[in-house]
Design an enzyme around this catalytic site. Structure first.
Site, PDB file in Angstrom:
ATOM      1  N   TYR A 193     -19.431 -25.504  25.781  1.00  0.00           N
ATOM      2  CA  TYR A 193     -19.353 -23.909  25.639  1.00  0.00           C
ATOM      3  C   TYR A 193     -17.970 -23.678  24.814  1.00  0.00           C
ATOM      4  O   TYR A 193     -17.779 -22.915  23.928  1.00  0.00           O
ATOM      5  CB  TYR A 193     -18.941 -23.456  27.074  1.00  0.00           C
ATOM      6  N   SER A 211     -13.254 -17.075  22.404  1.00  0.00           N
ATOM      7  CA  SER A 211     -12.887 -17.249  23.924  1.00  0.00           C
ATOM      8  C   SER A 211     -11.394 -18.072  23.828  1.00  0.00           C
ATOM      9  O   SER A 211     -11.410 -18.808  22.573  1.00  0.00           O
ATOM     10  CB  SER A 211     -13.680 -17.800  24.511  1.00  0.00           C
TER      11      SER A 211
END
Length: 249
Positions: A149, A136
C-alpha cells in the site's frame, strides 16, 4: 461559466464528500465508482444538471473508455481530474501478505490511476485544467503492514511530481494530497469487512473526516491559476510520526 470536475471513487469517503463540496459550490461533477446505487443519491441530491453518475470498475480500462465516450455534452469539457479511487488491502507483514491483495492495490492505486490520467490529459491540457491525486502519508512514512500500500502511494506522489514536470508550460496544475488518519470506510475495506477493527482504530483518536479532505481538495482546485500546490501533507493533531523500531532479540 461553471467548471466540470471528474471525481473517482465517489461512492463513499473522500470521493462522495468531494462531489458534494464541488456541486454545492456550483461545479458540474462527474461522479464515478463501481456501485451505481451509491452514486444515484448524489444525482438525486443535486440534480442531473449538476451531477452525472458514471458507474464502472476503474480497473477495467475498456469500461472506463466507454464511460468517458458516453459523457453527455454538458459534462464533456473536464477542467479538473480528482484521482481519488484507491484502497488498502490487508494488514499482514509482507512475508505473510496475500499476493492477490497486493495486485488489487497495484491495479487500483497505480494502473487505473495512470490509465485514466492518460485518457484525460489532452482535455486537461486544452483547458489548462488541474489534476489532484489522492496519495497518503504512507507514501512518506513506512509502518508495519504498510508494504505494498505504501509503495503504491509513493508511486502516486512521485507520478504527480513527474506530471508536474512534464506539463511545465501547459498551464495544467498538479497536486498530490497526502492525508494521514481519516475516518471513512478505508479500514473496513482494508480488513475485508472487520467493523470491530475499524471501530478500534478510530476510537478516541479524533481523526480527520471525509469532509476535511474534501475541503482541502476544493481549496487546491480553486486557487488562482498561477499557483500550484505540489504536495499537501496533513494529519489530525492526534497523529504524529512513528518512532523507529528496534529488535532487541
Amino acid at each position: 461559466m461553471s467548471k466540470t470536475a471528474l471525481i473517482t471513487g465517489a461512492t463513499s469517503g473522500f470521493g462522495a464528500a468531494a462531489v458534494r463540496r464541488f456541486a454545492a459550490a456550483g461545479w458540474k461533477v462527474i461522479a464515478t465508482g463501481r456501485r451505481a446505487e451509491r452514486l444515484q443519491p448524489l444525482v438525486d441530491e443535486f440534480g442531473a444538471d449538476k451531477v452525472y453518475a458514471a458507474a464502472f470498475d476503474i480497473r477495467d480500462a475498456n469500461a472506463m473508455e466507454a464511460a468517458l465516450a458516453a459523457l453527455p455534452p454538458a459534462f464533456h469539457d473536464i477542467d479538473l481530474l480528482v484521482n481519488n479511487a484507491g484502497l488498502a488491502q490487508g494488514t499482514a507483514a509482507a512475508q505473510n501478505a496475500s499476493l492477490e491483495d497486493w495486485r488489487t492495490m497495484i491495479d487500483t492505486n497505480i494502473t487505473a490511476l495512470v490509465t485514466l490520467t492518460h485518457m484525460l490529459l489532452p482535455k486537461l491540457v486544452a483547458r489548462k485544467g488541474a489534476i489532484i491525486n489522492i496519495s497518503s502519508t504512507a507514501a512518506i512514512y513506512p509502518y508495519p503492514g504498510g508494504n505494498a500500500y505504501g509503495g503504491t502511494k509513493a508511486f502516486v506522489s512521485q507520478f504527480s511530481l513527474g506530471l508536474r514536470s512534464d506539463l511545465h508550460g501547459t498551464g495544467v496544475r498538479v497536486t498530490a494530497i497526502e492525508p494521514g488518519m481519516a475516518e471513512t470506510e478505508f479500514t473496513l475495506v482494508r480488513t475485508h469487512g472487520n467493523q470491530a477493527a475499524s471501530d478500534q482504530l478510530y476510537k478516541g483518536a479524533n481523526p480527520m473526516t471525509a469532509e476535511d479532505i474534501a475541503d482541502q481538495i476544493f481549496w487546491v482546485a480553486t486557487l488562482p491559476p498561477h499557483l500550484n500546490i505540489n504536495r499537501l501533507e496533513l494529519m489530525p493533531v492526534s497523529q504524529s510520526f512513528a518512532g523507529f523500531q528496534v529488535d532487541r532479540s
